[in-house]
Design an enzyme around this catalytic site. Sequence first.
Site, PDB file in Angstrom:
ATOM      1  N   SER A   1      54.349  43.289  45.193  1.00  0.00           N
ATOM      2  CA  SER A   1      53.869  43.800  46.480  1.00  0.00           C
ATOM      3  C   SER A   1      55.078  44.146  47.337  1.00  0.00           C
ATOM      4  O   SER A   1      56.133  43.507  47.209  1.00  0.00           O
ATOM      5  CB  SER A   1      53.060  42.716  47.202  1.00  0.00           C
ATOM      6  OG  SER A   1      52.779  43.123  48.530  1.00  0.00           O
TER       7      SER A   1
ATOM      8  N   ASP B   1      39.287  31.156  35.188  1.00  0.00           N
ATOM      9  CA  ASP B   1      40.154  30.888  36.337  1.00  0.00           C
ATOM     10  C   ASP B   1      41.591  30.906  35.825  1.00  0.00           C
ATOM     11  O   ASP B   1      41.980  30.063  35.008  1.00  0.00           O
ATOM     12  CB  ASP B   1      39.802  29.522  36.931  1.00  0.00           C
ATOM     13  CG  ASP B   1      40.602  29.228  38.196  1.00  0.00           C
ATOM     14  OD1 ASP B   1      41.675  29.844  38.395  1.00  0.00           O
ATOM     15  OD2 ASP B   1      40.163  28.366  38.977  1.00  0.00           O
TER      16      ASP B   1
ATOM     17  N   GLY C   1      38.026  42.565  38.356  1.00  0.00           N
ATOM     18  CA  GLY C   1      36.653  42.645  38.862  1.00  0.00           C
ATOM     19  C   GLY C   1      36.499  43.394  40.164  1.00  0.00           C
ATOM     20  O   GLY C   1      35.396  43.829  40.504  1.00  0.00           O
TER      21      GLY C   1
ATOM     22  N   LYS D   1      55.338  36.981  45.060  1.00  0.00           N
ATOM     23  CA  LYS D   1      55.460  38.412  44.758  1.00  0.00           C
ATOM     24  C   LYS D   1      56.924  38.816  44.525  1.00  0.00           C
ATOM     25  O   LYS D   1      57.207  39.710  43.730  1.00  0.00           O
ATOM     26  CB  LYS D   1      54.830  39.235  45.889  1.00  0.00           C
ATOM     27  CG  LYS D   1      53.314  39.124  45.922  1.00  0.00           C
ATOM     28  CD  LYS D   1      52.722  39.689  44.645  1.00  0.00           C
ATOM     29  CE  LYS D   1      51.255  39.448  44.475  1.00  0.00           C
ATOM     30  NZ  LYS D   1      50.721  39.965  43.217  1.00  0.00           N
TER      31      LYS D   1
ATOM     32  N   TYR E   1      52.653  33.525  49.357  1.00  0.00           N
ATOM     33  CA  TYR E   1      52.311  34.759  48.631  1.00  0.00           C
ATOM     34  C   TYR E   1      53.558  35.633  48.464  1.00  0.00           C
ATOM     35  O   TYR E   1      53.840  36.133  47.369  1.00  0.00           O
ATOM     36  CB  TYR E   1      51.218  35.492  49.415  1.00  0.00           C
ATOM     37  CG  TYR E   1      50.852  36.871  48.914  1.00  0.00           C
ATOM     38  CD1 TYR E   1      50.005  37.041  47.818  1.00  0.00           C
ATOM     39  CD2 TYR E   1      51.324  38.014  49.562  1.00  0.00           C
ATOM     40  CE1 TYR E   1      49.645  38.315  47.380  1.00  0.00           C
ATOM     41  CE2 TYR E   1      50.974  39.292  49.133  1.00  0.00           C
ATOM     42  CZ  TYR E   1      50.136  39.433  48.039  1.00  0.00           C
ATOM     43  OH  TYR E   1      49.781  40.698  47.610  1.00  0.00           O
ATOM     44  N   SER E   2      54.341  35.801  49.542  1.00  0.00           N
ATOM     45  CA  SER E   2      55.556  36.631  49.476  1.00  0.00           C
ATOM     46  C   SER E   2      56.543  36.075  48.459  1.00  0.00           C
ATOM     47  O   SER E   2      57.192  36.837  47.725  1.00  0.00           O
ATOM     48  CB  SER E   2      56.249  36.694  50.835  1.00  0.00           C
ATOM     49  OG  SER E   2      55.432  37.346  51.755  1.00  0.00           O
TER      50      SER E   2
HETATM   51  N1  LIG Z   1      45.521  45.729  48.362  1.00  0.00           N
HETATM   52  C1  LIG Z   1      46.774  45.799  48.782  1.00  0.00           C
HETATM   53  O1  LIG Z   1      47.045  46.349  49.844  1.00  0.00           O
HETATM   54  C2  LIG Z   1      47.894  45.230  47.948  1.00  0.00           C
HETATM   55  C3  LIG Z   1      49.195  45.398  48.439  1.00  0.00           C
HETATM   56  C4  LIG Z   1      50.254  44.898  47.706  1.00  0.00           C
HETATM   57  C5  LIG Z   1      50.028  44.251  46.509  1.00  0.00           C
HETATM   58  N2  LIG Z   1      48.752  44.103  46.057  1.00  0.00           N
HETATM   59  C6  LIG Z   1      48.594  43.409  44.770  1.00  0.00           C
HETATM   60  O2  LIG Z   1      47.755  44.166  43.916  1.00  0.00           O
HETATM   61  C7  LIG Z   1      46.937  43.293  43.147  1.00  0.00           C
HETATM   62  C8  LIG Z   1      45.471  43.572  43.394  1.00  0.00           C
HETATM   63  O3  LIG Z   1      45.220  43.497  44.777  1.00  0.00           O
HETATM   64  P1  LIG Z   1      43.779  43.706  45.397  1.00  0.00           P
HETATM   65  O4  LIG Z   1      43.985  43.982  46.846  1.00  0.00           O
HETATM   66  O5  LIG Z   1      42.995  44.633  44.559  1.00  0.00           O
HETATM   67  O6  LIG Z   1      43.219  42.204  45.281  1.00  0.00           O
HETATM   68  P2  LIG Z   1      41.712  41.681  45.247  1.00  0.00           P
HETATM   69  O7  LIG Z   1      41.731  40.392  45.958  1.00  0.00           O
HETATM   70  O8  LIG Z   1      40.743  42.707  45.721  1.00  0.00           O
HETATM   71  O9  LIG Z   1      41.517  41.479  43.709  1.00  0.00           O
HETATM   72  C9  LIG Z   1      42.124  40.446  43.029  1.00  0.00           C
HETATM   73  C10 LIG Z   1      41.186  40.062  41.904  1.00  0.00           C
HETATM   74  O10 LIG Z   1      41.733  38.906  41.290  1.00  0.00           O
HETATM   75  C11 LIG Z   1      40.690  37.966  41.103  1.00  0.00           C
HETATM   76  N3  LIG Z   1      41.240  36.613  41.108  1.00  0.00           N
HETATM   77  C12 LIG Z   1      41.843  35.983  42.145  1.00  0.00           C
HETATM   78  N4  LIG Z   1      42.173  34.726  41.797  1.00  0.00           N
HETATM   79  C13 LIG Z   1      41.776  34.566  40.512  1.00  0.00           C
HETATM   80  C14 LIG Z   1      41.836  33.482  39.588  1.00  0.00           C
HETATM   81  N5  LIG Z   1      42.347  32.299  39.938  1.00  0.00           N
HETATM   82  N6  LIG Z   1      41.329  33.652  38.353  1.00  0.00           N
HETATM   83  C15 LIG Z   1      40.779  34.842  37.987  1.00  0.00           C
HETATM   84  N7  LIG Z   1      40.694  35.895  38.818  1.00  0.00           N
HETATM   85  C16 LIG Z   1      41.181  35.760  40.068  1.00  0.00           C
HETATM   86  C17 LIG Z   1      39.750  38.188  42.274  1.00  0.00           C
HETATM   87  O11 LIG Z   1      38.446  37.688  42.021  1.00  0.00           O
HETATM   88  C18 LIG Z   1      39.780  39.691  42.437  1.00  0.00           C
HETATM   89  O12 LIG Z   1      38.796  40.345  41.660  1.00  0.00           O
HETATM   90  C19 LIG Z   1      47.333  41.871  43.568  1.00  0.00           C
HETATM   91  O13 LIG Z   1      48.326  41.410  42.695  1.00  0.00           O
HETATM   92  C20 LIG Z   1      47.915  42.064  44.946  1.00  0.00           C
HETATM   93  O14 LIG Z   1      48.836  41.061  45.291  1.00  0.00           O
HETATM   94  C21 LIG Z   1      47.688  44.569  46.759  1.00  0.00           C
END
Ligand SMILES: NC(=O)c1ccc[n+]([C@@H]2O[C@H](COP(=O)([O-])OP(=O)(O)OC[C@H]3O[C@@H](n4cnc5c(N)ncnc54)[C@H](O)[C@@H]3O)[C@@H](O)[C@H]2O)c1
Length: 256
Positions: free
Chosen positions: A150, A71, A22, A167, A163-164
């Site tokens: 990550s 969820d 989303g 991941k 979280y770490s």
């Molecule tokens: N943005 C970064 O810098 C970054 C860096 C390293 C890793 N990541 C990884 O990349 C992925 C996406 O990251 P992002 O920054 O786009 O995250 P984000 O928080 O923007 O998006 C995560 C999405 O997951 C949904 N979500 C969370 N918990 C949920 C649940 N219980 N049920 C259903 N949906 C749920 C949220 O509503 C959101 O839309 C993640 O796995 C994150 O750990 C991101």
Amino acid sequence: MTSVVAQFPEFRDRCVLVTGGGSGIGAAIVEGFARQGAKVSFIDIAEAESRELAMRLSRDSEHPVHFFKADLRNIGAIRQTVDAVVAQSGPITVLVNNAAWDDRHDFDTVTEEYWDNNQATNLRHVFFTAQAVAPSMRAAGGGAIINMSSIAFLLNMPDFPAYSTAKAAVIGLTKSLAGKLGPDNIRVNCILPGMIVTERQMKLWLTEDGIAQTIKRQCLKKVLHGDAIVGPCLFLASDCAAAVTAQSLIVDGGIF
Ligand SMILES: NC(=O)c1ccc[n+]([C@@H]2O[C@H](COP(=O)([O-])OP(=O)(O)OC[C@H]3O[C@@H](n4cnc5c(N)ncnc54)[C@H](O)[C@@H]3O)[C@@H](O)[C@H]2O)c1
């Protein structure tokens, strides 16, 4: 909006499921697959932005993009949603386990409940979504699973031990699933994003100064957005990566 222009004809009309599609990186991945002519469904907990995304992408995609509200901490809901996706769009042959929540938390005050909820949000569903999707992939003769890890756990970052942990575990899980599902022609790989600037990251954690500091440590001196992850994800899901499984791909602009 994704800037990835490469086309992979094998995705046309194939059913792709993205968790956490989303917003942020997940939304870019949903769009990336929709632009390939795939039948894309995504699961998210955030209703308003997910509905808006599905509506926007459905307007100019070959197939409607379907949003399923669930969820992912609820394993029953995952199973029900996977069944609904298959009933609607056919066997799922690509799964992107993207959802997570990188909440900061204080070492001294983390409770058992917080820890368990964090693992349920960041790790447990990765296994159970793969488990729910595997029969569909087996029936289709194979598939590809991409799990989102990550680089955070490689950098000794103090602000999110739970979280770490999750991941880091995603990498172990990826390798084990690759071993288990390889004989069914199901490939399992994972991506470790670096600093990917999303709306949520900007709202909650990132500052202009913090971004500049990280860019100094990247070989590539530019801000990375969600679309930086789309190409690697398409590649790993595609036939170009037909012999690639159990691998971890760091996509961080070369942080040193
Ligand atoms: N943005 C970064 O810098 C970054 C860096 C390293 C890793 N990541 C990884 O990349 C992925 C996406 O990251 P992002 O920054 O786009 O995250 P984000 O928080 O923007 O998006 C995560 C999405 O997951 C949904 N979500 C969370 N918990 C949920 C649940 N219980 N049920 C259903 N949906 C749920 C949220 O509503 C959101 O839309 C993640 O796995 C994150 O750990 C991101």
